[in-house]
Design a protein around this motif. Sequence first.
Motif, PDB file in Angstrom:
ATOM      1  N   ILE A  98      -1.549  15.697  33.981  1.00 49.52           N
ATOM      2  CA  ILE A  98      -2.302  16.674  34.762  1.00 49.52           C
ATOM      3  C   ILE A  98      -2.260  18.046  34.077  1.00 49.52           C
ATOM      4  O   ILE A  98      -3.263  18.766  34.026  1.00 49.52           O
ATOM      5  N   GLY A  99      -1.097  18.401  33.528  1.00 52.62           N
ATOM      6  CA  GLY A  99      -0.957  19.700  32.865  1.00 52.62           C
ATOM      7  C   GLY A  99      -1.869  19.837  31.660  1.00 52.62           C
ATOM      8  O   GLY A  99      -2.529  20.869  31.479  1.00 52.62           O
ATOM      9  N   PHE A 100      -1.924  18.791  30.836  1.00 54.79           N
ATOM     10  CA  PHE A 100      -2.782  18.862  29.649  1.00 54.79           C
ATOM     11  C   PHE A 100      -4.258  18.840  30.044  1.00 54.79           C
ATOM     12  O   PHE A 100      -5.087  19.490  29.398  1.00 54.79           O
ATOM     13  N   TYR A 101      -4.582  18.110  31.107  1.00 55.45           N
ATOM     14  CA  TYR A 101      -5.968  18.101  31.584  1.00 55.45           C
ATOM     15  C   TYR A 101      -6.389  19.489  32.058  1.00 55.45           C
ATOM     16  O   TYR A 101      -7.516  19.931  31.806  1.00 55.45           O
ATOM     17  N   GLN A 102      -5.485  20.189  32.743  1.00 54.53           N
ATOM     18  CA  GLN A 102      -5.788  21.555  33.173  1.00 54.53           C
ATOM     19  C   GLN A 102      -5.964  22.484  31.970  1.00 54.53           C
ATOM     20  O   GLN A 102      -6.825  23.371  31.973  1.00 54.53           O
ATOM     21  N   MET A 103      -5.174  22.268  30.918  1.00 56.69           N
ATOM     22  CA  MET A 103      -5.343  23.054  29.687  1.00 56.69           C
ATOM     23  C   MET A 103      -6.707  22.776  29.052  1.00 56.69           C
ATOM     24  O   MET A 103      -7.343  23.672  28.485  1.00 56.69           O
ATOM     25  N   THR A 104      -7.158  21.519  29.154  1.00 63.44           N
ATOM     26  CA  THR A 104      -8.487  21.170  28.645  1.00 63.44           C
ATOM     27  C   THR A 104      -9.568  21.975  29.367  1.00 63.44           C
ATOM     28  O   THR A 104     -10.479  22.525  28.744  1.00 63.44           O
ATOM     29  N   LYS A 105      -9.461  22.069  30.684  1.00 59.66           N
ATOM     30  CA  LYS A 105     -10.444  22.824  31.463  1.00 59.66           C
ATOM     31  C   LYS A 105     -10.365  24.315  31.148  1.00 59.66           C
ATOM     32  O   LYS A 105     -11.393  25.012  31.112  1.00 59.66           O
ATOM     33  N   LEU A 106      -9.148  24.818  30.913  1.00 56.81           N
ATOM     34  CA  LEU A 106      -8.997  26.230  30.559  1.00 56.81           C
ATOM     35  C   LEU A 106      -9.638  26.538  29.209  1.00 56.81           C
ATOM     36  O   LEU A 106     -10.156  27.639  28.991  1.00 56.81           O
ATOM     37  N   ALA A 107      -9.604  25.568  28.294  1.00 55.15           N
ATOM     38  CA  ALA A 107     -10.133  25.796  26.942  1.00 55.15           C
ATOM     39  C   ALA A 107     -11.653  25.876  26.907  1.00 55.15           C
ATOM     40  O   ALA A 107     -12.226  26.324  25.908  1.00 55.15           O
ATOM     41  N   ILE A 108     -12.315  25.471  27.991  1.00 55.42           N
ATOM     42  CA  ILE A 108     -13.782  25.484  28.004  1.00 55.42           C
ATOM     43  C   ILE A 108     -14.326  26.903  27.901  1.00 55.42           C
ATOM     44  O   ILE A 108     -15.316  27.153  27.199  1.00 55.42           O
ATOM     45  N   ILE A 109     -13.688  27.876  28.567  1.00 55.59           N
ATOM     46  CA  ILE A 109     -14.184  29.262  28.527  1.00 55.59           C
ATOM     47  C   ILE A 109     -14.135  29.848  27.123  1.00 55.59           C
ATOM     48  O   ILE A 109     -15.162  30.314  26.608  1.00 55.59           O
ATOM     49  N   PRO A 110     -12.958  29.882  26.451  1.00 59.58           N
ATOM     50  CA  PRO A 110     -12.961  30.471  25.102  1.00 59.58           C
ATOM     51  C   PRO A 110     -13.859  29.732  24.119  1.00 59.58           C
ATOM     52  O   PRO A 110     -14.459  30.349  23.231  1.00 59.58           O
ATOM     53  N   PHE A 111     -13.977  28.414  24.267  1.00 58.36           N
ATOM     54  CA  PHE A 111     -14.845  27.663  23.364  1.00 58.36           C
ATOM     55  C   PHE A 111     -16.316  27.989  23.630  1.00 58.36           C
ATOM     56  O   PHE A 111     -17.118  28.075  22.693  1.00 58.36           O
ATOM     57  N   THR A 112     -16.670  28.189  24.894  1.00 64.11           N
ATOM     58  CA  THR A 112     -18.042  28.600  25.226  1.00 64.11           C
ATOM     59  C   THR A 112     -18.351  29.971  24.651  1.00 64.11           C
ATOM     60  O   THR A 112     -19.435  30.197  24.102  1.00 64.11           O
ATOM     61  N   VAL A 113     -17.393  30.898  24.780  1.00 65.77           N
ATOM     62  CA  VAL A 113     -17.556  32.237  24.199  1.00 65.77           C
ATOM     63  C   VAL A 113     -17.751  32.140  22.693  1.00 65.77           C
ATOM     64  O   VAL A 113     -18.615  32.815  22.106  1.00 65.77           O
ATOM     65  N   LEU A 114     -16.971  31.281  22.043  1.00 66.98           N
ATOM     66  CA  LEU A 114     -17.083  31.101  20.591  1.00 66.98           C
ATOM     67  C   LEU A 114     -18.449  30.559  20.206  1.00 66.98           C
ATOM     68  O   LEU A 114     -19.099  31.075  19.272  1.00 66.98           O
ATOM     69  N   LEU A 115     -18.929  29.531  20.899  1.00 72.89           N
ATOM     70  CA  LEU A 115     -20.230  28.934  20.584  1.00 72.89           C
ATOM     71  C   LEU A 115     -21.369  29.925  20.800  1.00 72.89           C
ATOM     72  O   LEU A 115     -22.287  30.020  19.978  1.00 72.89           O
ATOM     73  N   GLU A 116     -21.322  30.666  21.909  1.00 73.40           N
ATOM     74  CA  GLU A 116     -22.387  31.633  22.186  1.00 73.40           C
ATOM     75  C   GLU A 116     -22.374  32.776  21.181  1.00 73.40           C
ATOM     76  O   GLU A 116     -23.423  33.306  20.819  1.00 73.40           O
ATOM     77  N   THR A 117     -21.185  33.146  20.705  1.00 71.78           N
ATOM     78  CA  THR A 117     -21.087  34.212  19.709  1.00 71.78           C
ATOM     79  C   THR A 117     -21.624  33.752  18.355  1.00 71.78           C
ATOM     80  O   THR A 117     -22.358  34.480  17.681  1.00 71.78           O
ATOM     81  N   LEU A 118     -21.289  32.515  17.970  1.00 77.82           N
ATOM     82  CA  LEU A 118     -21.678  32.016  16.647  1.00 77.82           C
ATOM     83  C   LEU A 118     -23.155  31.631  16.573  1.00 77.82           C
ATOM     84  O   LEU A 118     -23.844  31.972  15.608  1.00 77.82           O
ATOM     85  N   PHE A 119     -23.652  30.927  17.607  1.00 81.10           N
ATOM     86  CA  PHE A 119     -24.987  30.335  17.515  1.00 81.10           C
ATOM     87  C   PHE A 119     -26.060  31.107  18.280  1.00 81.10           C
ATOM     88  O   PHE A 119     -27.228  31.053  17.926  1.00 81.10           O
TER      89      PHE A 119
END
Length: 344
Positions: A98-119
Amino acid sequence: MGEMPSFQLGVIGALFLSVASSVSIVICNKALMSNLGFPFATTLTSWHLMVTFCTLHAAQRLNLFESKSIDMKTVILFGILNGVSIGLLNLSLGFNSIGFYQMTKLAIIPFTVLLETLFLKKQFSQKIKLSLFVLLAGVGIASVTDLQLNFVGTMLSLLAIITTCVGQILTSTIQKRLNVSSTQLLYQSAPFQAAILFVSGPLVDQFLTRKNVFAHKYSSVVLAFIILSCIISVSVNFSTFMVIGKTSPVTYQVLGHLKTCLVLGLGYTLLHDPFTVRNIIGILVAIFGMGLYSYFCVQENKKKQSVDLSLASQMKDRDSTPILSTQDKEISHEARKSTKNSLV
């Protein structure tokens, strides 16, 4: 000027509907899966999407909204991508703690910011980044417990993050570039999302639970909760597309973490889940981070609007200047010509 208050009311309404419906469906599904022994999450999601499509189809037939055709290749790829992302998130939960799954959901925001910044060349200010960091830290404190890593689970989590981010960015991009509403896009894409999950859902659920969804004994109470879950899902799916279309994928993810905090709080209040001081501190920090994010977004939007108004005013003055200048030159020329004739 009259369009701005109505737009803001639309955004507030979409955010409220998203929070209310998402928290309601989480509580309903938790009761269905934990208390009533129905663990088939992926198959249930396919039923959600089929009911959503049928509801929208009935609304379209009643002329409650106008269907707008979208390039079929775009709709199919978009629908499949969203369906695959849901399946991967469920598999990630099955293969990880459950802890790692929650970390997966948390990682969606910074990865979205990265994709929107790059592309998409989108710029995020340092204040926005700071508020997102505070928010994620609070959610992490409140919800993340043990972190058990394994190779298969990590790969599934990475794929789930990528497909979820791309799907949400495409949701926003398609609505804005093709000028389609959230209802029109959901109506076009829901059948393909439902189809991919209807085919893969029973297989994924059987792999994760070792049970067959078609062999399950459906009591009247289980059926009642499934129907209730499907009804609520119409609001969930509709508000998701609406929020992403009216705001951004990052804002939608921020809202998602607020829902996590609300679910934790309601779980303790209504379902008597275990709750600690750590949960309370994390929720308060997350709410503070969301407050900062909302405040900075409002301030930057006001600043952007004032800049746009200033540029529009300058363009208006610039457009009117040549006309006045030409008229002045003509008047001055006529005056000089008149003076010259009088001297002669």
